[in-house]
Motif scaffolding. Sequence first.
Motif, mmCIF file in Angstrom:
data_model
loop_
_atom_site.group_PDB
_atom_site.id
_atom_site.type_symbol
_atom_site.label_atom_id
_atom_site.label_comp_id
_atom_site.label_asym_id
_atom_site.label_seq_id
_atom_site.Cartn_x
_atom_site.Cartn_y
_atom_site.Cartn_z
ATOM 1 N N TYR A 1 7.101 6.688 -4.513
ATOM 2 C CA TYR A 1 6.104 5.975 -3.631
ATOM 3 C C TYR A 1 6.754 5.103 -2.623
ATOM 4 N N VAL B 1 6.063 2.524 -0.226
ATOM 5 C CA VAL B 1 5.144 1.348 -0.250
ATOM 6 C C VAL B 1 5.101 0.403 1.014
ATOM 7 N N TYR C 1 0.654 -1.103 -0.168
ATOM 8 C CA TYR C 1 0.017 0.127 -0.061
ATOM 9 C C TYR C 1 0.830 1.259 -0.067
ATOM 10 N N VAL C 2 0.449 2.288 -0.687
ATOM 11 C CA VAL C 2 1.258 3.320 -0.771
ATOM 12 C C VAL C 2 1.069 4.212 0.452
#
Length: 97
Positions: free
Chosen positions: A68, A70, A54-55
């Motif tokens: 990003y 993550v 998930y970011v």
Amino acid sequence: MSNIIRDSDEVELDGPPAFEYGQKVRSRLNIRNDGTFPGKEIGDLLVKKGDEGYVVSIGTFLQRYYIYGVDFVTAGRRVGMKGRELVSVEPAVREGV
């Protein structure tokens, strides 16, 4: 050094980020430590191709690219990745749309 992958001359920051906070994403590639991940040796595998996460943050690098953060929950790691290294697993939920 002939296997170095160069990024295009495109500046990603000219547009909005490709992914949003909380969006579920999948790694398109195996990601190895380039020396920026603490506690691991350079070249150690951090994320396997196909791992999902998930970011949790969106930053920039060299005033050109989005990075990003993550969270790969099953691997127990938060790894900074470029947009070209990720693919969306589920569409972003845009607020106010």
